[in-house]
Design an enzyme around this catalytic site. Sequence first.
Site, PDB file in Angstrom:
ATOM      1  N   LYS A  75     -21.108 -56.416 -17.962  1.00 54.16           N
ATOM      2  CA  LYS A  75     -20.794 -57.699 -18.660  1.00 54.16           C
ATOM      3  C   LYS A  75     -21.792 -58.765 -17.988  1.00 54.16           C
ATOM      4  O   LYS A  75     -22.340 -59.387 -18.723  1.00 54.16           O
ATOM      5  CB  LYS A  75     -19.444 -57.863 -18.505  1.00 54.16           C
ATOM      6  CG  LYS A  75     -18.533 -56.994 -18.583  1.00 54.16           C
ATOM      7  CD  LYS A  75     -18.162 -56.439 -20.045  1.00 54.16           C
ATOM      8  CE  LYS A  75     -16.979 -55.430 -20.242  1.00 54.16           C
ATOM      9  NZ  LYS A  75     -16.773 -54.927 -21.387  1.00 54.16           N
ATOM     10  N   ASP A  83      -9.385 -56.122 -10.994  1.00 50.87           N
ATOM     11  CA  ASP A  83     -10.295 -55.570 -11.761  1.00 50.87           C
ATOM     12  C   ASP A  83     -11.348 -56.996 -12.401  1.00 50.87           C
ATOM     13  O   ASP A  83     -10.373 -57.601 -12.985  1.00 50.87           O
ATOM     14  CB  ASP A  83      -9.936 -54.744 -12.954  1.00 50.87           C
ATOM     15  CG  ASP A  83     -11.094 -54.577 -13.904  1.00 50.87           C
ATOM     16  OD1 ASP A  83     -11.919 -54.694 -13.941  1.00 50.87           O
ATOM     17  OD2 ASP A  83     -10.399 -53.998 -14.811  1.00 50.87           O
ATOM     18  N   TRP A  93      -6.740 -53.755 -20.825  1.00 46.94           N
ATOM     19  CA  TRP A  93      -7.101 -53.222 -19.592  1.00 46.94           C
ATOM     20  C   TRP A  93      -6.470 -52.840 -18.522  1.00 46.94           C
ATOM     21  O   TRP A  93      -6.403 -52.183 -17.638  1.00 46.94           O
ATOM     22  CB  TRP A  93      -8.499 -53.927 -19.335  1.00 46.94           C
ATOM     23  CG  TRP A  93      -9.590 -53.800 -20.405  1.00 46.94           C
ATOM     24  CD1 TRP A  93      -9.979 -54.683 -21.234  1.00 46.94           C
ATOM     25  CD2 TRP A  93     -10.325 -52.489 -20.541  1.00 46.94           C
ATOM     26  NE1 TRP A  93     -10.885 -53.980 -22.058  1.00 46.94           N
ATOM     27  CE2 TRP A  93     -10.924 -52.805 -21.611  1.00 46.94           C
ATOM     28  CE3 TRP A  93     -10.257 -51.189 -20.101  1.00 46.94           C
ATOM     29  CZ2 TRP A  93     -11.822 -51.984 -22.181  1.00 46.94           C
ATOM     30  CZ3 TRP A  93     -10.945 -50.231 -20.575  1.00 46.94           C
ATOM     31  CH2 TRP A  93     -11.697 -50.637 -21.633  1.00 46.94           C
TER      32      TRP A  93
END
Length: 362
Positions: free
Chosen positions: A197, A173, A103
């Site tokens: 999440k 992030d 990511w």
Amino acid sequence: MTKRAYNFNAGPAALPLSVLQTAAEQMTNFEGTGMSVMEMSHRSENYERLNNETQGLFRTLFGIPDGYKVLFLQGGASTQFAMVPMNLLPAGKTAAFVVHGAWSTKAYKEAKLFGDAVTIASSKESGFKSVPDLSKSALPDNTAYLHVTSNETIEGVQFDAFPETGEVPLIADMSSDILSRPLDVSKFSLIYAGAQKNLGPSGVTVVIAKDELVDKSPEHLATMLRYDTHAANNSLYNTPPSFSVYIMNLVLRWIESEGGLAGIERRNVEKTNLIYQAIDESEGFYRGHADAPYRSRMNITFRLSNEDDEKAFLKAADAAGFVGLKGHRSVGGCRASTYNAVPYEACAALAEFMHDFRRKRQ
């Protein structure tokens, strides 16, 4: 009632059972309105109150100081990979990145589409098994911001402590570990996170940012891609993902009822220790991917000693009611995502299953 699965999906992920039950009870009648929250106008008094209350819960739980905006946007963290440089990376400046997984790599590549971006530290050569050592890394003189990914879901590697950047804005992030532990928000200039999440269902993305970063975006940007558009309109410029915000509100209340972030962190440590212990005591039958100091409390990644055992493990786990244990398609192996809402009992059951499976195969 049908037995609940042992849900270790990486996202969309497990939600607290009490949240789902409350949502079911209010599905057709939100707060006595005779409507579902999905049916009401986002301009109504009821929804505006929900929107403001959810922002307030975020501020309280996360300890967000004055001088920050809390925005509810759409497009997931992947859209933020672009919005951050579009809004915060002017010509003549450089975006700096720490890369320690898939990511952070994607965020770095996206930034390069909009301006100058450099990697100041990476653990790619070691297979993304750790957070790279930043002690010898220097930021360019013209750094616009430093971007980090707090937790890499695919490799199972997590930041324990974050770098000190001085006057350089620190951007994070936090899609996969936001609200899983107490943090000093004042260290960061902007935090973003997809909800699916730890916060709720997919569809809403949270951005927490200093006022000076979001109050004036470049005028050439499209209206919907400007932070100041959403800040000036309290995240209600266009129709918001109202149901996702509603569920997030319930999840935040649940976190509050569980003792806040201190209580959630304590639970996360206790339940993930069970699975890491099963790996460490297996004498190599299970092999963790991440180096021990950088192991994630959200995504436990591991392999088995051989491919046949691995296939048999995943097949047996599926038959036993464990969902989502197959590793990401890009790396294979196994992964147990143990987000906030995954109960201790599920982790205990998985640890016991791992012990039993090893005894039968050895």
